[in-house]
Design an enzyme around this catalytic site. Structure first.
Site: not given
Length: 341
Positions: A50-52, A94, A198, A239, A249-250
């Site tokens: 995970r993580g862009a 995603r 996270q 992201d 973003n998240k």
């Protein structure tokens, strides 16, 4: 000896992608070997990777896996459509993070040179990401210190933007670690980042690994912490960033930006150029990933809601440019009032 943040988060090993399974952290450092495109897609969708920036790099390496599967030496043409189909499946894994589509497309465009050329391009992207993050962190440290002249800072961050989310170094968390190395950090408040934690699982783990003082902050307590003077600056990643500087973003980032604006606290976004999507004029057209209800209705495999309860579980939200103090990339500090000028 290199610092933990400089260690690569994923790499090619023989015929597989090797990374850490982020679902197992912080309790277990579980290596994860991805041998097929299906393995990569599952790892991305389940947030093992995970993580862009990191999912973009995994996607690029996934194109290499497909190329080696479908393209024999000197026979690229016969497997091109199969690789194209795999590339589209990787892109669709995603939808919100633009880095994934960008990296997959860049790797696929090297297919005419054969599988080795695709892998070389993916490895080049990993090296570039490490270099880009170092440049970005330098700019971000300057942006924070320009706006926060205090001798030592209390910082707040959300989700995970360290080496686990990138090739190495990190974005917003990379800047926080650099500020800590310079003796500028009193404490970091880490948003727990519901529902998959996270922040409390991964960011707290990276900060502990680096020896940086920190506390996990209940997501809904962040505004209260600001009101009590516990936060001098908020640093987050992104992201997707649109042409006018709106930022996806998240989930929870938008609420933090509102609270920071109310309290006059700088709100700084740290993200690479690959996170920009200038084909979108603003954030209204960003596709927001909706995730499974059981991430919210269950915890640790135990149901926490009455049977049949539905959930609103968007993975991201959009923060308008008007709430953002500055966006930092490898190219420097972009003041949001100037982004669309």
């Amino acid at each position: 000896m290199s610092k933990p943040s400089d260690q690569p988060s994923l790499r090619w090993d023989g015929d597989a992608i090797v990374t850490l399974d982020q679902r197992a952290l912080p309790h277990e450092r579980r290596p994860l070997r991805l041998h097929t495109v299906d393995d990569v897609i599952t790892a991305i969708q389940t947030l093992a990777v995970r993580g862009a920036p990191s999912i973009g790099l995994a996607g690029a390496l996934g194109v290499a896996l497909s190329a080696y599967t479908h393209c024999s030496p000197g026979m690229v043409g016969s497997g091109r459509e199969a690789v194209r189909a795999d590339a589209q499946r990787l892109t669709d894994a995603r939808p919100t993070a633009v880095n994934l589509a960008w990296a997959v497309d860049r790797a696929f465009r090297r297919l005419a040179g054969g599988p080795d050329a695709v892998l070389a391009e993916a490895n080049t992207m990993i090296d570039e990401d490490r270099a880009v993050n170092r440049q970005m962190v330098t700019h971000a440290v300057g942006a924070v210190l320009d706006r926060c002249p205090q001798e030592s800072l209390r910082l707040l961050t959300h989700c995970n933007t360290g080496r686990l989310a990138t090739a190495a170094v990190g974005t917003a968390l990379g800047a926080i670690l650099a500020l800590a190395d310079a003796g500028k950090v009193t404490e970091v408040l880490v948003g727990e980042t519901r529902p998959l934690l996270q922040g409390s699982r991964l960011t707290a783990w990276e900060l502990a690994e680096a020896g940086v003082p920190h506390r996990v902050c209940v997501d809904s307590a962040a505004a209260a912490a600001m009101s009590q003077g516990l936060v001098d600056c908020v640093l987050v990643g992104a992201d997707r960033i649109t042409g006018n500087g709106d930022v996806a973003n998240k989930i929870g980032t938008y609420a933090l930006a509102i609270a920071a604006a109310h309290h006059g606290i700088p709100f700084i976004v740290v993200a690479p150029e690959s996170s920009w999507d200038r084909s979108l004029a603003d954030g209204r057209n960003i596709v927001i990933e909706q995730r499974a209800a059981d991430e919210v209705t269950c915890y640790g495999g135990v149901r926490t809601t009455p049977p049949g309860t539905r959930a609103y579980n968007p993975a991201f939200d959009v923060t308008p440019a008007s709430l953002i103090t500055a966006i930092v990339s490898e190219h420097g500090v972009h003041h949001t009032s100037e982004v669309s000028a």
